[in-house]
Scaffold this motif. Structure first.
Motif, PDB file in Angstrom:
ATOM      1  N   GLY A  30     -52.415  71.013  55.434  1.00  0.00           N
ATOM      2  CA  GLY A  30     -50.984  71.249  55.833  1.00  0.00           C
ATOM      3  C   GLY A  30     -50.709  70.570  57.120  1.00  0.00           C
ATOM      4  O   GLY A  30     -51.571  70.098  57.961  1.00  0.00           O
ATOM      5  N   GLN A  31     -49.405  70.571  57.579  1.00  0.00           N
ATOM      6  CA  GLN A  31     -48.775  69.901  58.970  1.00  0.00           C
ATOM      7  C   GLN A  31     -47.631  70.640  59.449  1.00  0.00           C
ATOM      8  O   GLN A  31     -47.031  71.092  58.616  1.00  0.00           O
ATOM      9  CB  GLN A  31     -48.824  68.383  58.832  1.00  0.00           C
ATOM     10  CG  GLN A  31     -48.419  67.919  60.192  1.00  0.00           C
ATOM     11  CD  GLN A  31     -48.007  66.426  60.230  1.00  0.00           C
ATOM     12  OE1 GLN A  31     -47.146  66.096  59.556  1.00  0.00           O
ATOM     13  NE2 GLN A  31     -48.720  65.362  60.638  1.00  0.00           N
ATOM     14  N   THR A  32     -48.006  71.281  60.795  1.00  0.00           N
ATOM     15  CA  THR A  32     -47.135  71.843  61.282  1.00  0.00           C
ATOM     16  C   THR A  32     -46.428  71.378  62.356  1.00  0.00           C
ATOM     17  O   THR A  32     -47.014  70.784  63.314  1.00  0.00           O
ATOM     18  CB  THR A  32     -47.611  73.442  61.500  1.00  0.00           C
ATOM     19  OG1 THR A  32     -48.402  73.795  60.573  1.00  0.00           O
ATOM     20  CG2 THR A  32     -46.579  74.420  62.102  1.00  0.00           C
ATOM     21  N   LYS A  41     -54.941  73.940  72.398  1.00  0.00           N
ATOM     22  CA  LYS A  41     -56.258  73.121  72.432  1.00  0.00           C
ATOM     23  C   LYS A  41     -56.741  72.814  71.030  1.00  0.00           C
ATOM     24  O   LYS A  41     -56.613  73.676  70.154  1.00  0.00           O
ATOM     25  CB  LYS A  41     -57.467  73.730  73.245  1.00  0.00           C
ATOM     26  CG  LYS A  41     -57.351  73.656  74.646  1.00  0.00           C
ATOM     27  CD  LYS A  41     -58.421  74.225  75.347  1.00  0.00           C
ATOM     28  CE  LYS A  41     -58.572  73.957  76.842  1.00  0.00           C
ATOM     29  NZ  LYS A  41     -59.713  74.865  77.390  1.00  0.00           N
ATOM     30  N   SER A  43     -58.773  72.993  67.658  1.00  0.00           N
ATOM     31  CA  SER A  43     -59.943  73.621  67.307  1.00  0.00           C
ATOM     32  C   SER A  43     -60.528  72.661  66.395  1.00  0.00           C
ATOM     33  O   SER A  43     -60.082  72.109  65.391  1.00  0.00           O
ATOM     34  CB  SER A  43     -59.452  74.970  66.321  1.00  0.00           C
ATOM     35  OG  SER A  43     -58.267  75.403  66.933  1.00  0.00           O
TER      36      SER A  43
ATOM     37  N   PHE B 237     -48.642  82.262  64.020  1.00  0.00           N
ATOM     38  CA  PHE B 237     -48.696  81.396  62.690  1.00  0.00           C
ATOM     39  C   PHE B 237     -50.102  81.783  62.267  1.00  0.00           C
ATOM     40  O   PHE B 237     -51.121  82.741  62.476  1.00  0.00           O
ATOM     41  CB  PHE B 237     -49.260  79.793  63.346  1.00  0.00           C
ATOM     42  CG  PHE B 237     -48.055  79.072  63.682  1.00  0.00           C
ATOM     43  CD1 PHE B 237     -47.186  78.652  62.910  1.00  0.00           C
ATOM     44  CD2 PHE B 237     -47.780  79.001  64.990  1.00  0.00           C
ATOM     45  CE1 PHE B 237     -46.253  77.903  63.314  1.00  0.00           C
ATOM     46  CE2 PHE B 237     -46.774  78.329  65.634  1.00  0.00           C
ATOM     47  CZ  PHE B 237     -45.959  77.841  64.671  1.00  0.00           C
ATOM     48  N   SER B 241     -53.925  74.521  60.628  1.00  0.00           N
ATOM     49  CA  SER B 241     -53.220  73.449  60.179  1.00  0.00           C
ATOM     50  C   SER B 241     -53.163  72.413  61.093  1.00  0.00           C
ATOM     51  O   SER B 241     -53.541  72.487  62.368  1.00  0.00           O
ATOM     52  CB  SER B 241     -51.840  73.768  59.390  1.00  0.00           C
ATOM     53  OG  SER B 241     -50.961  74.269  60.526  1.00  0.00           O
ATOM     54  N   LEU B 242     -52.932  71.098  60.909  1.00  0.00           N
ATOM     55  CA  LEU B 242     -52.508  69.997  61.935  1.00  0.00           C
ATOM     56  C   LEU B 242     -51.413  70.392  62.559  1.00  0.00           C
ATOM     57  O   LEU B 242     -50.298  70.228  62.076  1.00  0.00           O
ATOM     58  CB  LEU B 242     -52.144  68.645  61.102  1.00  0.00           C
ATOM     59  CG  LEU B 242     -53.511  67.878  61.245  1.00  0.00           C
ATOM     60  CD1 LEU B 242     -53.076  66.421  60.669  1.00  0.00           C
ATOM     61  CD2 LEU B 242     -54.000  67.656  62.486  1.00  0.00           C
ATOM     62  N   TYR B 253     -55.712  69.648  65.373  1.00  0.00           N
ATOM     63  CA  TYR B 253     -55.882  70.661  64.454  1.00  0.00           C
ATOM     64  C   TYR B 253     -56.288  71.892  64.893  1.00  0.00           C
ATOM     65  O   TYR B 253     -56.989  71.985  66.222  1.00  0.00           O
ATOM     66  CB  TYR B 253     -57.282  70.280  63.508  1.00  0.00           C
ATOM     67  CG  TYR B 253     -57.609  71.238  62.660  1.00  0.00           C
ATOM     68  CD1 TYR B 253     -56.979  71.173  61.401  1.00  0.00           C
ATOM     69  CD2 TYR B 253     -58.676  72.151  62.843  1.00  0.00           C
ATOM     70  CE1 TYR B 253     -57.252  72.150  60.420  1.00  0.00           C
ATOM     71  CE2 TYR B 253     -58.768  72.985  61.783  1.00  0.00           C
ATOM     72  CZ  TYR B 253     -58.136  73.187  60.688  1.00  0.00           C
ATOM     73  OH  TYR B 253     -58.676  74.037  59.581  1.00  0.00           O
ATOM     74  N   VAL B 254     -55.429  72.904  64.806  1.00  0.00           N
ATOM     75  CA  VAL B 254     -55.361  74.350  65.590  1.00  0.00           C
ATOM     76  C   VAL B 254     -55.476  75.323  64.616  1.00  0.00           C
ATOM     77  O   VAL B 254     -55.038  75.482  63.420  1.00  0.00           O
ATOM     78  CB  VAL B 254     -54.291  74.354  66.193  1.00  0.00           C
ATOM     79  CG1 VAL B 254     -54.073  75.807  66.771  1.00  0.00           C
ATOM     80  CG2 VAL B 254     -54.058  73.395  67.270  1.00  0.00           C
ATOM     81  N   ASP B 255     -56.649  76.212  64.928  1.00  0.00           N
ATOM     82  CA  ASP B 255     -56.548  77.394  64.118  1.00  0.00           C
ATOM     83  C   ASP B 255     -55.961  78.609  64.897  1.00  0.00           C
ATOM     84  O   ASP B 255     -56.433  79.004  65.925  1.00  0.00           O
ATOM     85  CB  ASP B 255     -58.080  77.603  63.805  1.00  0.00           C
ATOM     86  CG  ASP B 255     -58.229  78.922  63.021  1.00  0.00           C
ATOM     87  OD1 ASP B 255     -57.316  79.585  62.459  1.00  0.00           O
ATOM     88  OD2 ASP B 255     -59.386  79.443  62.781  1.00  0.00           O
ATOM     89  N   SER B 258     -57.788  81.684  66.530  1.00  0.00           N
ATOM     90  CA  SER B 258     -58.673  81.222  67.646  1.00  0.00           C
ATOM     91  C   SER B 258     -57.889  80.840  68.735  1.00  0.00           C
ATOM     92  O   SER B 258     -58.408  80.887  70.033  1.00  0.00           O
ATOM     93  CB  SER B 258     -59.794  80.646  67.178  1.00  0.00           C
ATOM     94  OG  SER B 258     -59.191  79.179  66.865  1.00  0.00           O
ATOM     95  N   ALA B 259     -56.712  80.285  68.373  1.00  0.00           N
ATOM     96  CA  ALA B 259     -55.813  79.783  69.654  1.00  0.00           C
ATOM     97  C   ALA B 259     -55.009  80.653  70.278  1.00  0.00           C
ATOM     98  O   ALA B 259     -54.401  80.262  71.327  1.00  0.00           O
ATOM     99  CB  ALA B 259     -55.379  78.335  69.329  1.00  0.00           C
TER     100      ALA B 259
END
Lengths: 729, 322
Positions: A30-32, A41, A43, B237, B241-242, B253-255, B258-259
């Motif tokens: 996916g892309q948001t 930052k 992940s 969220f 995702s990206l 890319y972010v989870d 955790s973020a």
């Protein structure tokens, strides 16, 4: 093993598709979109297990099926022992025609011609015959087909290149039609000769490669009446000048209504010109500046230029266009000739009722000649008085027996005598020369004003009356002759140029190789006898006669390169003469030669008579009244060369010329091989078996997949989506 | 009624229950109509005349001296006291207000049915309508990284319509760069006035604070209405995702799990930094999440004006009273 359509082999690349899918799926799904990432930052992404291959057997089966289908589409076949040795393919016989006319002197064209020739050579194949020919007005062979029969292809190309190095653009006009016809004939004749030798021999395909600028001035007339041989193909390798602007100039003859203020120059601009402003001036002339001369593209204009004082200056120059090959126009300086007319008669020059009065006034001075009339007195000699013989001697009355011998000598030396028969005595006195005698019953009483004769039956083809040949000038009906001598012509050599209405000869000519030329007129021109002297015809008639007698060349005559020039026969007929060309080269002309054809460059040519010392000496009676050391004549580039616009190829095709290129042996062979392959493949039909194999493989794969799936269901004990082909598919 | 204190905590914690839902307002396509509904709803709640306080106000009297304009003589007082007094007035000039609307790509973000930009446009339109109704001159500047449209403040027939149309048709710019538009405003606008900046301020504080200070030093009163999507405040969220930056196109890319903590921390730091600096230089700062009724913005503005007293008012006496 071979194939008809190798490109379908690319279909086998579809095998890589599952692997590619696998690689793509490694990236997060996916892309948001988010307004700003300044507070975030990255992940580290968690690795999935998708990089591992599952169900390798299924994957291989499918890859194999795709591969088989791809191969089937390639239409494979086994060539076997079949080869093309049995097929003999004809080579080509290529005649390269290089244009060396003057228009090829334009900047950059010759280099282009060399490149185009290289293009032709690059298209040659082993076994092709090649020759090099050059053409302008004429065609000449530079490298013949037979010169290199046993040479290799590269050696042939080298000899063609060497031949080309010997060529350079000349000054002649181009006769493309003649060149094409000549070469086509040669090729066709050769082909016919080959046919005779054997029945089934393959004869080379005939190809002509024309390297030319195809300028509009190229003469194509020869193609019109020529049946182009169907076996000869022509490919045109055009060379195109970077700058289409070209203008040329020409000196026109002065018109009668113009004063002496200037010379008339015509400047013609080519159709594709981008410049319309030109200057015309004498080369290094004293006239310092010239006004610009506006000539729109495709038109011509006539301008006047002041005559040059410097007699040595013989060249007009045009400036303003980039192509200089036709920018100079040479004019041979006209030197005024001194001519003398001797008058043998008793009348006085200032009596308007007599002949001499009108004769003197009719002899006008022109730039090329000046006529001096001398009435011979009793002690004057016809033979010469330190001035040489007269150009014309006019006899109007009996001058005594003493003169008879003198006149005979004069005639024997080639002189021209003009006899005017104003009375019967004169007829009787001159009947030895005039080739006729009085008719028996001619009493010739003076006629009344209503009783007159007019000229009928005028021979306008004769040189004397040629001037009046135009219908605008040939009306002689307003000239009435009151009185004439009825003469009966007895000499068969006499040519009657005009007759009276009653069929009496009016003017005739008697040309005897041994005795010069005698012109006779059966009536006088003075008002007592006729209206001739008062008519407009008189002055041109008498002046024409003087020029015929003096054998003056026509004025303002400009020759073109390649033209044969008539030159006067040597004065004494013994010694050779020389012609000095504009570049200083000398050509020896034999004494009896009356023409010169080596006009291969524009400029001023000088005819030098080495025997000048003897000319004009008093001791020798010379037939040529103009003894000269040198004669100058101008030769210019043919005007047609200045029409530099290219001919459209359609215009040449209109003459049924086969424009195009003959198929090369290699391409013909390839075509034949392709046909053969298609035939073999059609018989073998391997693709069908490959498709069957692919279907069987797919069936097996389906069965295998179903089996694998059911096993995994059983082992998991729960409902799982069937994973066909693992994650890779 | 919303808490009017200009802090993030207050705006985010206490959401107003009254007012028309912004979602309902955004259903209306016509921007002018939207503004009208917002302002009229706001007005009906206030029950105050919009003209009150903006007309010529009486302040005090002074003794008449010879030469004073007789028009300003209080005849009633003369009748009562038999003395001449001249009325003194405080002449309140009409306000000159500049609405600065951020049109950068980041304003295009919206987690709900409408984007921050739509919200900001409606807010600007409402303010313009409101101020116009008070006979104040309203101007508009839309900007991204450069100024897109600029309409100088006017009070005249048709001006409001033109302003609305510009606001409606303005295309978005690329990235947020407040410094250039702010500097340009400071340079071109000589008359002091009220500058209302509507933006998400998602840019480093240092990049614009200097220019705000510059505006202040030129005598302008500056109010910042920071428009933020609730998701931007909370970062709610679910899936990793990206994340793609709307302005720069950068992808990381972010989870979210955790973020989120880190995000909130840095966001608050950024906001408190802005607030702190605004306090220092005398700029009113309000955070308005896009799920709040639009009237809040009007209240914030009025409140800001009230708290600042009459800083842009110029006390002048009537010429005749001097």
């Amino acid at each position: 093993m071979s194939a008809l359509a190798w490109l379908f082999g690319l279909g086998a690349l579809a095998i890589a598709f599952p692997f590619l899918l696998h690689l793509i799926r490694q990236t997060p799904k996916g892309q948001t979109e988010f307004s700003s990432l300044i507070f975030l930052k990255p992940s580290p992404p968690s690795l999935t297990r998708r990089s591992r291959l599952e169900n390798i057997l299924l994957l291989l089966l499918r890859a194999l099926a795709i591969g088989l289908i791809a191969i089937a589409f390639m239409r494979p076949f086994f060539r076997g022992q079949n080869s093309l040795t049995e097929y003999e393919v004809a080579n080509r016989r290529v005649a390269i025609l290089i244009d060396t006319s003057a228009s090829m002197r334009r900047s950059g064209l010759w280099d282009q011609a060399e490149r185009q020739m290289e293009n032709v050579l690059a298209g040659l194949e082993k076994g092709d015959d090649v020759s090099l020919m050059a053409f302008d007005e004429n065609v000449r062979t530079v490298v013949d087909f037979n010169d290199q029969l046993n040479d290799s292809l590269s050696a042939r190309a080298d000899s063609i290149r060497k031949g080309f190095k010997t060529l350079e653009p000349g000054w002649h006009r181009s006769d493309l039609g003649n060149a094409m016809v000549t070469v086509a004939d040669n090729l066709d004749v050769w082909r016919d000769s080959q046919r005779v030798d054997g029945e089934k021999t393959t004869v080379a395909k005939l190809q002509m490669a024309v390297v030319s600028d195809l300028q509009k001035g190229s003469n194509l007339d020869s193609l019109q009446a020529y049946q182009w041989p169907a076996t000869v193909f022509v490919e045109f390798y055009s060379v195109v000048a970077k700058d289409p602007t070209n203008a040329t100039l020409q000196l026109l003859a002065a018109t009668s209504d113009e004063s002496d203020s200037g010379l008339r120059i015509r400047v013609r601009n080519s159709e594709e010109s981008v410049v319309d402003q030109f200057f015309v001036n004498w080369k290094n002339g004293t006239i310092s500046e010239s006004l610009p001369f506006f000539v729109p593209a495709g038109t011509s204009r006539v301008m006047q230029i002041a005559p040059e004082q410097n007699l040595n200056n013989q060249v007009f120059e045009l400036s303003g266009d980039s192509e200089i090959f036709d920018n100079a126009y040479f004019v041979a300086p006209v030197e005024q000739q001194m001519l003398r007319v001797d008058y043998l008669g008793t009348d006085t020059p200032d009596n308007p009722e007599e002949l001499q009065y009108y004769l003197r006034r009719s002899l006008i001075e022109t730039p090329s000649r000046k006529v001096v009339t001398r009435q011979l007195k009793a002690d004057d000699s016809l033979r010469g008085s330190g001035m040489g013989p007269a150009a014309l001697t006019v006899l109007t009355s009996p001058v005594g027996e003493v003169r008879r011998d003198e006149i005979d000598d004069y005639l024997k030396a080639g002189g021209t005598l003009f006899v005017i028969l104003s009375d019967a005595e004169t007829v009787n006195f001159t009947q030895d020369w005039i080739g006729g005698r009085l008719k028996a019953k001619s009493k010739a009483p003076r006629r009344s004003k209503d009783d007159y004769q007019m000229l009928a039956e005028i021979d306008f083809s004769s040189r004397l009356f040629q001037l009046f040949a135009n219908p605008r000038y040939n009306d002689f009906t307003n000239i009435r002759f009151w009185n004439h001598q009825a003469v009966e012509i007895v000499d068969p050599l006499a040519v009657v140029l005009a007759r009276f209405e009653n069929d009496d000869p009016a003017i005739w000519k008697l040309e005897n190789p041994d005795r010069g030329c005698v012109y006779v007129m059966a009536s006088g021109w003075n008002p007592r006898q006729s209206q001739l002297a008062l008519s407009t015809k008189f002055v041109p008639l008498i002046n024409g006669l003087v020029e015929i007698a003096a054998n003056l060349p026509e004025l303002d005559q400009s020759y073109t390169v390649g033209e044969t020039i008539s030159i006067p026969v040597a004065e004494n007929g013994l010694k050779d003469r020389e012609i000095v060309k504009p570049d200083g080269a000398r050509e020896v002309i034999s004494a009896d030669s009356a023409s010169f054809s080596q006009t291969d460059q524009p400029g001023i040519y000088r005819l030098i008579d080495n025997d000048k010392d003897s000319a004009g000496s008093e001791s020798e009676v010379n037939a040529e009244p103009r003894g000269k050391e040198e004669m100058l004549f101008a030769v210019n580039v043919n005007r047609s060369e200045s029409a530099t616009t290219a001919i459209p190829l359609e215009q040449i095709e209109m003459f049924s010329v086969n424009v195009g290129e003959q198929e090369t042996a290699a391409s013909e062979r390839a075509q034949m091989r392709s046909m053969l392959d298609r035939d073999i493949e059609d018989r073998q039909k391997i693709w069908k078996w490959l498709i069957v194999a692919a279907i069987l493989l797919l069936l097996f794969e389906t069965w295998l997949a179903a089996r694998t799936s059911s096993r995994s269901k059983l082992s998991n004990g729960e409902t799982v989506t069937v994973k066909t082909g693992g994650d890779l598919v | 009624m919303a808490d009017l204190s200009p802090t993030h905590e207050s705006t985010s914690a206490v959401r107003p229950s009254s007012g028309v839902s912004p979602t309902a307002i955004m259903q209306i396509k016509n921007l002018e109509l939207r503004a009208k509904i917002v302002v009229e709803g706001f007005m009906s709640g206030l029950h105050r005349s919009p003209y009150h306080g903006f007309s010529v106000e009486f302040t005090d009297y002074r003794q008449y001296s010879v030469g004073d304009d007789l028009r300003y003589l209080d005849w009633k007082l003369y009748a009562k006291q038999d003395r001449y007094y001249i009325k003194r007035f405080e002449d309140e000039t009409n306000l000159r207000c500049y609405l600065l609307v951020d049109m950068s790509h980041s304003m295009g973000f919206g987690s709900g049915e409408y984007s921050k930009l739509e919200y900001a446009k409606t807010m600007a339109a409402s303010l313009a309508w409101f101020l116009n109704r008070q006979r104040d001159a309203v101007g508009l500047v839309t900007f991204g990284d450069q100024i897109v449209d600029m309409i100088p403040p006017r009070y005249r027939a048709g001006h409001l319509r033109r302003l609305m149309l510009t606001l409606e048709n303005s295309t978005s710019g690329k990235s947020t760069d407040l410094s250039a538009p702010l500097e340009q405003i400071a340079q071109t606008v000589s008359k002091r006035g009220l500058v209302v900046l509507i933006s998400d301020l998602l840019a480093p504080v240092e990049s614009f604070i200097k220019k705000l200070n510059y505006l202040r030093t030129r005598g302008h009163e500056v109010v910042i209405l920071r428009t933020l999507d609730p998701t931007e405040i909370e970062f709610e969220f679910d899936k990793a995702s990206l994340f793609r930056d709307l302005e720069t196109g950068r992808e990381i890319y972010v989870d979210p799990h955790s973020a989120v903590a880190e995000y909130r921390k840095r966001f608050l730091e950024h906001e408190s930094s802005i607030k702190e600096t605004c306090d220092q230089i005398g700029v009113d700062y309000f955070t308005i999440p896009t799920d709040q009724p639009l009237e809040v913005a009007l209240l914030e503005l009025l409140q800001s004006r009230a708290s600042n007293g009459r800083s842009v008012k110029r006390a002048t006496q009537v010429r005749g009273a001097q």
